[in-house]
Design a protein around this motif. Structure first.
Motif, PDB file in Angstrom:
ATOM      1  N   HIS A 146       0.814  -1.223   0.000  1.00 24.10           N
ATOM      2  CA  HIS A 146       0.000   0.000   0.000  1.00 24.10           C
ATOM      3  C   HIS A 146       0.843   1.266   0.000  1.00 24.10           C
ATOM      4  CE1 HIS A 146      -3.626  -2.359   0.723  1.00 24.10           C
ATOM      5  NE2 HIS A 146      -2.995  -2.982   1.707  1.00 24.10           N
ATOM      6  N   THR A 147       2.173   1.147  -0.028  1.00 31.09           N
ATOM      7  CA  THR A 147       3.010   2.340   0.103  1.00 31.09           C
ATOM      8  C   THR A 147       3.620   2.785  -1.219  1.00 31.09           C
ATOM      9  OG1 THR A 147       4.897   0.941   0.681  1.00 31.09           O
ATOM     10  CG2 THR A 147       3.583   1.820   2.488  1.00 31.09           C
ATOM     11  N   ILE A 148       3.148   2.234  -2.353  1.00 36.43           N
ATOM     12  CA  ILE A 148       3.662   2.663  -3.649  1.00 36.43           C
ATOM     13  C   ILE A 148       3.340   4.151  -3.858  1.00 36.43           C
ATOM     14  CG2 ILE A 148       3.482   2.334  -6.134  1.00 36.43           C
ATOM     15  CD1 ILE A 148       4.915   0.089  -4.754  1.00 36.43           C
ATOM     16  N   GLY A 149       4.335   4.919  -4.286  1.00 38.81           N
ATOM     17  CA  GLY A 149       4.137   6.347  -4.505  1.00 38.81           C
ATOM     18  C   GLY A 149       4.687   7.203  -3.397  1.00 38.81           C
ATOM     19  N   HIS A 150       5.038   6.620  -2.253  1.00 38.78           N
ATOM     20  CA  HIS A 150       5.631   7.379  -1.164  1.00 38.78           C
ATOM     21  C   HIS A 150       7.141   7.383  -1.339  1.00 38.78           C
ATOM     22  CE1 HIS A 150       1.976   7.603   1.549  1.00 38.78           C
ATOM     23  NE2 HIS A 150       1.570   6.884   0.516  1.00 38.78           N
ATOM     24  N   SER A 151       7.829   8.025  -0.426  1.00 39.38           N
ATOM     25  CA  SER A 151       9.285   8.123  -0.538  1.00 39.38           C
ATOM     26  C   SER A 151       9.959   6.867  -0.016  1.00 39.38           C
ATOM     27  CB  SER A 151       9.783   9.346   0.234  1.00 39.38           C
ATOM     28  OG  SER A 151       9.493   9.197   1.625  1.00 39.38           O
ATOM     29  N   MET A 152      11.191   6.677  -0.437  1.00 38.18           N
ATOM     30  CA  MET A 152      11.979   5.524  -0.029  1.00 38.18           C
ATOM     31  C   MET A 152      13.429   5.968   0.105  1.00 38.18           C
ATOM     32  SD  MET A 152      12.475   1.893  -2.055  1.00 38.18           S
ATOM     33  CE  MET A 152      13.108   2.771  -3.508  1.00 38.18           C
ATOM     34  N   GLN A 153      14.104   5.409   1.074  1.00 40.26           N
ATOM     35  CA  GLN A 153      15.498   5.776   1.327  1.00 40.26           C
ATOM     36  C   GLN A 153      16.435   4.775   0.665  1.00 40.26           C
ATOM     37  OE1 GLN A 153      16.729   7.232   5.319  1.00 40.26           O
ATOM     38  NE2 GLN A 153      18.183   5.539   5.308  1.00 40.26           N
ATOM     39  N   ILE A 154      17.461   5.282  -0.003  1.00 44.95           N
ATOM     40  CA  ILE A 154      18.502   4.455  -0.592  1.00 44.95           C
ATOM     41  C   ILE A 154      19.791   4.689   0.196  1.00 44.95           C
ATOM     42  CG2 ILE A 154      19.906   3.993  -2.636  1.00 44.95           C
ATOM     43  CD1 ILE A 154      17.640   4.821  -4.381  1.00 44.95           C
ATOM     44  N   ASN A 155      20.418   3.608   0.610  1.00 48.79           N
ATOM     45  CA  ASN A 155      21.678   3.676   1.338  1.00 48.79           C
ATOM     46  C   ASN A 155      22.781   3.101   0.452  1.00 48.79           C
ATOM     47  OD1 ASN A 155      20.178   4.379   3.883  1.00 48.79           O
ATOM     48  ND2 ASN A 155      19.475   2.276   3.634  1.00 48.79           N
TER      49      ASN A 155
ATOM     50  N   GLY B 276      26.417   7.428   1.749  1.00 49.08           N
ATOM     51  CA  GLY B 276      25.381   8.229   2.366  1.00 49.08           C
ATOM     52  C   GLY B 276      23.994   7.683   2.063  1.00 49.08           C
ATOM     53  N   SER B 277      22.980   8.426   2.472  1.00 47.01           N
ATOM     54  CA  SER B 277      21.582   8.043   2.270  1.00 47.01           C
ATOM     55  C   SER B 277      20.844   9.192   1.598  1.00 47.01           C
ATOM     56  CB  SER B 277      20.908   7.691   3.597  1.00 47.01           C
ATOM     57  OG  SER B 277      21.571   6.618   4.233  1.00 47.01           O
ATOM     58  N   MET B 278      19.861   8.842   0.801  1.00 45.25           N
ATOM     59  CA  MET B 278      19.050   9.864   0.146  1.00 45.25           C
ATOM     60  C   MET B 278      17.634   9.327  -0.054  1.00 45.25           C
ATOM     61  SD  MET B 278      20.606   9.577  -3.715  1.00 45.25           S
ATOM     62  CE  MET B 278      20.815   7.978  -4.495  1.00 45.25           C
ATOM     63  N   ASP B 279      16.686  10.229  -0.120  1.00 45.64           N
ATOM     64  CA  ASP B 279      15.281   9.874  -0.305  1.00 45.64           C
ATOM     65  C   ASP B 279      14.900  10.026  -1.772  1.00 45.64           C
ATOM     66  OD1 ASP B 279      14.816   9.312   2.375  1.00 45.64           O
ATOM     67  OD2 ASP B 279      14.393  11.401   2.858  1.00 45.64           O
ATOM     68  N   VAL B 280      14.199   9.009  -2.286  1.00 40.73           N
ATOM     69  CA  VAL B 280      13.703   9.032  -3.666  1.00 40.73           C
ATOM     70  C   VAL B 280      12.235   8.635  -3.646  1.00 40.73           C
ATOM     71  CG1 VAL B 280      15.975   8.496  -4.635  1.00 40.73           C
ATOM     72  CG2 VAL B 280      14.397   6.635  -4.073  1.00 40.73           C
ATOM     73  N   ASN B 281      11.578   8.829  -4.782  1.00 40.98           N
ATOM     74  CA  ASN B 281      10.187   8.379  -4.895  1.00 40.98           C
ATOM     75  C   ASN B 281      10.139   6.855  -4.895  1.00 40.98           C
ATOM     76  OD1 ASN B 281       9.173  11.017  -5.103  1.00 40.98           O
ATOM     77  ND2 ASN B 281       9.564  11.053  -7.309  1.00 40.98           N
ATOM     78  N   ARG B 282       9.092   6.326  -4.287  1.00 40.39           N
ATOM     79  CA  ARG B 282       8.945   4.873  -4.193  1.00 40.39           C
ATOM     80  C   ARG B 282       8.330   4.325  -5.481  1.00 40.39           C
ATOM     81  NH1 ARG B 282       9.329   1.826   0.454  1.00 40.39           N
ATOM     82  NH2 ARG B 282       8.488  -0.283   0.299  1.00 40.39           N
TER      83      ARG B 282
END
Length: 356
Positions: free
Chosen positions: A74-83, A173-179
């Motif tokens: 149910h979380t498609i479209g939210h942000s996601m963190q890449i490490n 590092g880490s960054m936030d992207v679209n899920r």
């Protein structure tokens, strides 16, 4: 009257017989106390059976049981963190780092992630190989799932390196992207994107790399991912490394302590090849997110229930052994009587023939 006489009178006669009738713990018959090889063998077998069943129950108690179920994500479209923690065998000034997703959003990862000069060392890394089913249990995953930030590099600090040893670049590092489906890539400046400064000398291209960490979601450095400590090298200047990642949102849940852990697993395939001078060389991570989520549930038997099960196992084996012993005794006695009757009939016939 002496106390001995009183005791004899009280515990003798009708009083004694009444107490014997009331006794709730019948004594073992004298005939059962006679040792036999059959009884000794059965005792050894029952003891081994108790040990085996107890050991099996102990392993189940320690390992627990796990069930896996799939559901709609149910979380498609939210942000996601890449490490990310990767070392590329090129100078930091020559690299360009970007993320572009299916929503056509572009993330300037080079401005978010940290870069530092270092030496290229792949002695502790390995080539990408096929990974089978994970043997990790929920308990083990949760024990290692501790939040952390990127620590210091395992390589020597830049201040300790000579100019020749600073030819590589560590990006972490880490960054936030679209899920959503996306493409995270590391290319040379001037190739793929127009940047100030023009093209980099092609003779400096070397996209050999070591991936120390690549994960999605919150950073848990102790959790092992398919690309952790993976190295890929090449002698070609124009070479394109491509990794296709399929991400599965995963929840680990323990019914024993009620803890849950949300993370992301992924499977990876590689398709790398040399490219012409008209193509863009570099390192490309193309990721896609499955619309399904995986829930791994663990259940462990509470310690008190485990003890009760052990007691039931031992008691049940002993009672069953007693029944088996009685049945064996019954059949043995039956065959003994049948043999005696047969022997008697034979002896009777032989005696009659002698008289004749």
């Amino acid at each position: 009257m002496s106390s001995n006489t009183l005791n004899d009178e009280f515990f003798g006669g009708e009083k004694a017989s009444g107490l014997q009738t009331f006794d709730a713990f019948p004594k073992t018959r004298q005939t059962y106390r006679v040792p036999s090889s059959r009884g000794g063998a059965l005792t050894v077998v029952l003891s081994l059976l108790c040990i085996y069943l107890t050991w099996h129950e102990l392993l189940q108690h320690l390992d627990g049981t796990e069930t896996q179920s799939f559901g709609v994500e149910h979380t498609i479209g939210h942000s996601m963190q890449i490490n990310l923690d990767i070392t590329v065998a090129m100078a930091c000034d020559a690299l360009h780092i970007n993320v572009q997703d299916a929503a056509l959003d572009r993330v300037l990862a080079g401005e978010i992630l940290k870069k530092e000069s270092t030496s290229f060392d792949d002695t502790s890394a390995h080539r990408l190989v096929a990974i089978g089913d994970r043997p990790d249990h929920v308990y083990d995953v949760m024990a290692r799932a501790k939040k952390s930030k990127f620590g210091k590099s395992r390589r020597r600090p830049a201040a300790w390196l000579s100019r020749e040893d600073r030819s590589s670049c560590r990006i972490y590092g880490s960054m936030d992207v679209n899920r959503v489906r996306g493409d995270f890539h590391i290319t040379a400046k001037g190739h793929g994107y127009e940047t100030a400064g023009g093209h980099i000398d092609h003779n400096t291209f070397n996209f050999s790399h070591v991936v120390n960490e690549l994960s999605f979601g919150e950073l848990y450095p102790k959790l092992i991912n398919p690309l952790d400590d993976v190295t890929a090298t090449t002698d070609e200047r124009f070479f394109k490394f491509q990794y296709f990642l399929t991400i599965v949102p995963t929840e680990y849940y323990s019914e024993t302590n009620g803890r849950s852990l949300l993370t992301n697993q992924y499977a990876v395939t590689e398709m790398s090849r040399p490219v012409s001078h008209y193509r863009v060389p570099g390192i490309f991570f193309k990721y896609d997110i499955e619309p399904l989520s995986l829930v791994v549930t663990e259940h462990r038997t509470p310690f008190l229930r485990f003890l009760i099960r052990i007691i039931n196992i031992i008691g049940g084996v002993l009672v069953s052994g007693n029944w088996v012993y009685k049945l064996v005794d019954l059949f043995a006695e039956y065959f003994r009587k049948k043999k005696r009757s047969m022997d008697g009939m034979i002896n009777g016939r032989l005696g009659g023939s002698h008289k004749d």
